[in-house]
Design a protein around this motif. Structure first.
Motif, PDB file in Angstrom:
ATOM      1  N   ALA A 212       0.768  -1.358  -0.124  1.00  0.00           N
ATOM      2  CA  ALA A 212      -0.108   0.115  -0.005  1.00  0.00           C
ATOM      3  C   ALA A 212       1.000   1.223   0.032  1.00  0.00           C
ATOM      4  N   SER A 259     -10.555   0.994  -2.335  1.00  0.00           N
ATOM      5  CA  SER A 259     -10.144   1.950  -1.465  1.00  0.00           C
ATOM      6  C   SER A 259      -8.792   2.456  -2.216  1.00  0.00           C
ATOM      7  N   THR A 260      -8.363   3.626  -1.654  1.00  0.00           N
ATOM      8  CA  THR A 260      -7.127   4.302  -2.042  1.00  0.00           C
ATOM      9  C   THR A 260      -5.977   3.459  -1.478  1.00  0.00           C
ATOM     10  N   ASP A 262      -3.541   4.719   0.580  1.00  0.00           N
ATOM     11  CA  ASP A 262      -3.424   5.367   1.624  1.00  0.00           C
ATOM     12  C   ASP A 262      -4.439   4.842   2.730  1.00  0.00           C
ATOM     13  N   GLU A 263      -5.796   4.714   2.176  1.00  0.00           N
ATOM     14  CA  GLU A 263      -6.897   4.051   2.835  1.00  0.00           C
ATOM     15  C   GLU A 263      -6.674   2.869   3.372  1.00  0.00           C
ATOM     16  N   ILE A 264      -6.069   1.938   2.393  1.00  0.00           N
ATOM     17  CA  ILE A 264      -5.568   0.579   2.712  1.00  0.00           C
ATOM     18  C   ILE A 264      -4.499   0.626   3.979  1.00  0.00           C
ATOM     19  N   GLU A 266      -3.783   2.900   6.012  1.00  0.00           N
ATOM     20  CA  GLU A 266      -4.159   3.342   7.293  1.00  0.00           C
ATOM     21  C   GLU A 266      -5.014   2.256   8.083  1.00  0.00           C
ATOM     22  N   ALA A 267      -5.961   1.435   7.401  1.00  0.00           N
ATOM     23  CA  ALA A 267      -6.561   0.447   7.941  1.00  0.00           C
ATOM     24  C   ALA A 267      -5.764  -0.767   8.385  1.00  0.00           C
ATOM     25  N   TYR A 271      -6.084  -1.039  12.446  1.00  0.00           N
ATOM     26  CA  TYR A 271      -6.967  -2.010  12.944  1.00  0.00           C
ATOM     27  C   TYR A 271      -6.111  -3.336  13.321  1.00  0.00           C
TER      28      TYR A 271
END
Length: 278
Positions: A212, A259-260, A262-264, A266-267, A271
């Motif tokens: 990512a 998702s982008t 960055d979103e991946i 961050e997740a 999480y």
């Protein structure tokens, strides 16, 4: 664990589990209108709230059923060759850890399923791409008699060529500005064979893998597979004797927006994972 698979421990309220609350009667008998009683004192209000809390607690305990979760005599589910629902009560399936890996499983079918599931997660993690952490994982989850052979085999599998093909450097580290993703998520388990000191467990999984990052040429994708693990009871715990993998079952992809990067990233970083237990 699978949602809704806890012997109806989710929302088990109904029938005789309903509770009625009798409101105080006013002088006129109208509990909604002007005939209601004067405002109670703070002491009376606290008393009423306390009674309600006690009632809610009693209802919750009644709906749980199954006795004390730590009671070793509580029934445990599971039949060889059949999928078994996750038990909401019973012997606590995991009591200790070997580094980040849960250990100390119950000496029964549920314990074997718990061990197989957590071992699948460990063996499918990003830590497997680095030799030191890979060796720690193997020593934690495999039986001592097979550890050396497994280490030799996996060191050959995670060769410099394979690690670089995943976009990592020779030490298994992701390039600056990217996040390596390799997370195995178990969907369910099935006991194929159980004889007391040995078990064969299938773990159906999905895996998120890739890099990512804004400049990544290896976007994070998902794969589906089933891991078949043969376990043996040794040294007071379940350990792996062998592990193999086959493709699927694979569902049809949905219509969710991808998702982008960055979103991946961050997740994955935000999480945390789970300790799985039957």
């Amino acid at each position: 664990m699978s949602p809704g698979d806890e012997h109806d421990s989710f929302g088990g309220v109904g029938g005789s589990g309903q509770t009625r609350t009798r409101l105080p009667e006013g002088n006129s008998g109208d509990v909604y209108g002007a005939g209601r009683r004067p405002v109670r004192s703070s002491r009376s209000l606290v008393t009423v709230v306390g009674v309600v809390v006690l009632l809610v607690g009693a209802i919750a305990l009644a709906n749980r059923g199954g006795g004390d979760p730590a009671d070793p005599s509580a029934p445990r589910s599971g039949t060889p060759g059949k999928a078994a629902p996750t038990a909401a009560t019973g012997v606590p399936p995991v009591t200790t850890k070997n580094g980040p890996i849960p250990t100390g499983y119950a000496h029964d079918e549920q314990g074997a399923q718990s061990a197989a599931t957590n071992y699948a997660v460990a063996l499918g993690s990003a830590a497997m791409y680095q030799q030191a952490s890979r060796h720690d994982i193997v020593r934690a989850v495999y039986a001592p008699a097979v550890v050396d052979g497994v280490l030799e085999k996996l060191d050959a599998t995670y060769s410099t060529t394979l690690v670089k093909s995943a976009g990592l450097d020779a030490n298994g580290v992701a390039p600056t500005g990217t996040t390596q993703v390799s997370r195995t998520v178990p969907i369910g388990t099935r006991v194929r064979e159980y004889t007391g000191d040995s078990a064969t467990v299938e773990v159906w999984c999905t895996n998120l893998g890739g890099l990512a990052g804004a400049d990544s040429t290896r976007p994070v994708t998902s794969t589906w597979f089933t891991i078949t693990e043969k376990l043996t009871w040794v040294g007071g715990d379940w350990r792996l004797e062998s592990s193999s993998q086959s493709e699927g079952p694979t569902p049809v992809h949905g219509d969710d927006r991808a998702s982008t990067a960055d979103e991946i990233a961050e997740a994955v970083e935000g999480y945390g994972g789970f300790t799985y237990a039957r």
